[in-house]
Design an enzyme around this catalytic site. Structure first.
Site, PDB file in Angstrom:
ATOM      1  CG  LEU A 197      75.402  58.797  36.705  1.00 17.96           C
ATOM      2  CD1 LEU A 197      75.758  60.270  36.801  1.00 17.96           C
ATOM      3  CD2 LEU A 197      76.097  57.996  37.797  1.00 17.96           C
TER       4      LEU A 197
ATOM      5  CG  HIS B  51      74.307  56.591  40.547  1.00 16.87           C
ATOM      6  ND1 HIS B  51      73.680  55.842  39.577  1.00 16.87           N
ATOM      7  CD2 HIS B  51      75.329  55.832  40.989  1.00 16.87           C
ATOM      8  CE1 HIS B  51      74.301  54.688  39.441  1.00 16.87           C
ATOM      9  NE2 HIS B  51      75.300  54.649  40.292  1.00 16.87           N
TER      10      HIS B  51
ATOM     11  CD  GLN C 192      80.888  49.449  46.517  1.00 14.23           C
ATOM     12  OE1 GLN C 192      81.268  48.784  45.557  1.00 14.23           O
ATOM     13  NE2 GLN C 192      80.136  50.526  46.370  1.00 14.23           N
TER      14      GLN C 192
ATOM     15  NE  ARG D 104      76.128  44.051  37.471  1.00 16.86           N
ATOM     16  CZ  ARG D 104      77.149  44.466  38.239  1.00 16.86           C
ATOM     17  NH1 ARG D 104      76.898  44.945  39.443  1.00 16.86           N
ATOM     18  NH2 ARG D 104      78.392  44.409  37.810  1.00 16.86           N
TER      19      ARG D 104
HETATM   20  O1  PAF Z   1      79.501  51.104  43.648  1.00 15.63           O
HETATM   21  C1  PAF Z   1      80.100  51.311  42.568  1.00 15.63           C
HETATM   22  O2  PAF Z   1      79.564  51.873  41.617  1.00 15.63           O
HETATM   23  C2  PAF Z   1      81.543  50.872  42.427  1.00 15.63           C
HETATM   24  O3  PAF Z   1      81.774  49.686  43.080  1.00 15.63           O
HETATM   25  C3  PAF Z   1      82.555  51.946  42.872  1.00 15.63           C
HETATM   26  C4  PAF Z   1      82.424  52.274  44.358  1.00 15.63           C
HETATM   27  C5  PAF Z   1      82.345  53.222  42.061  1.00 15.63           C
HETATM   28  C6  PAF Z   1      83.978  51.458  42.639  1.00 15.63           C
HETATM   29  O4  PAF Z   1      84.209  51.183  41.290  1.00 15.63           O
END
Ligand code: PAF
Length: 281
Positions: A33, A37, A155, A189
């Site tokens: 994190l 986050h 996403q 990353r």
């Molecule tokens: O964004 C992320 O960290 C991942 O893709 C998630 C949404 C936790 C799904 O594994």
């Protein structure tokens, strides 16, 4: 903060909160994190009475040869950070809790079209893995609201489409990308970058900003802007995957005047794949 590994215990706590009319917000993560986050957690806390965070490095969303094994696993540090910001429950399941019969036997959730373009074209199966785990975690946690970062713009779109198509009664909240002082989008990353690559990395956001400024000043030759940005990325030391200007709500090529546009980019620095995006409007 409660630390829970099993679904039954998780459901027990959430059920108790719901019976007391408490609203539950959920932030799914893969751990390691950072401030981005914690910003999602803060938004969750502002929108609900109880906050649940999950940490699960989901094997189903990593392709062959990707960084599943290398992905940083820092549960103890993550736990301390979440405790400090007032999370109520950390759900950290084992792989066998999530995929008791392995990922091959798992029922899959596939959001068509939007899953196959951009990152989905470079990482086949990635968004099926994401949609499946997010759907599964939603069913396990059963929150009222879930918070995702806009840094992973595609996403977020996949999840919004999934929730809409499957009538999942969860409000999805997108939160703006948190950046380092030099503009680099925060990401787990980024830790893969060596010192030289870290210095080069902010060029990705700079090019997004320059392209957005051109669009906002009236430039309409989107293909030309994309070509120029790809060249500039290469000149800045990147190996570009894509740099595109798309309609913000469905990621298709712009068609009509007045549409909100998003510029999305993915590019490698060494072996590290960075993604970023910016709304141009
Ligand atoms: O964004 C992320 O960290 C991942 O893709 C998630 C949404 C936790 C799904 O594994």
């Amino acid at each position: 903060m409660l630390l829970v590994n099993e679904v039954e215990a998780l459901r027990g706590y959430v059920k108790g909160w719901r019976q007391s009319d408490e609203k539950v917000a959920f932030v799914p993560t893969m751990g390691n994190l950072h401030a981005g986050h914690l910003d999602l957690v803060e938004a969750a806390r502002q929108h609900a009475d109880r906050t649940v965070v999950s940490i699960f490095v989901n094997p189903m969303q990593f392709g062959e040869g990707e960084d599943f094994d290398a992905y940083p696993r820092t549960l103890e540090e993550d736990r301390a950070k979440l405790q400090e910001v007032g999370v109520d429950l950390l759900f950290a399941p084992a792989a066998k809790t999530i995929y008791p019969s392995g990922t091959g036997q798992q029922t899959r959730v596939e959001v068509p079209d939007i899953s196959d373009i951009l990152c989905g074209a470079t990482r086949p199966g990635h968004f099926v893995g994401v949609a499946t785990i997010v759907c599964k975690l939603f069913n396990m946690v059963q929150p009222d609201i879930a918070v995702f970062g806009e840094k992973d713009y595609q996403q977020l779109m996949v999840i919004r489409h999934m929730v809409n198509d499957l009538a999942i009664p969860i409000e999805i909240l997108g939160k703006a990308t948190v950046r380092e002082p030099d503009g680099l989008a925060m990401s787990s990353r980024n830790g893969y970058l060596d010192a030289g690559e870290r210095k080069q990395a902010p060029a990705l956001y700079r090019l997004l900003r320059e392209t957005a400024a051109a669009i906002n000043s009236g430039a309409k030759d989107y293909a030309g802007l994309e070509r120029q940005a790809l060249k500039d990325l290469e000149a800045a030391g990147f190996r570009p995957d894509y740099f595109v200007i798309r309609t913000a709500d469905n990621l298709q090529a712009p068609r009509e005047k007045g549409e909100t546009l998003v510029i999305l980019a993915a590019a490698y620095l060494g072996t590290t794949r960075l993604i970023d995006n910016l709304i141009a409007a």
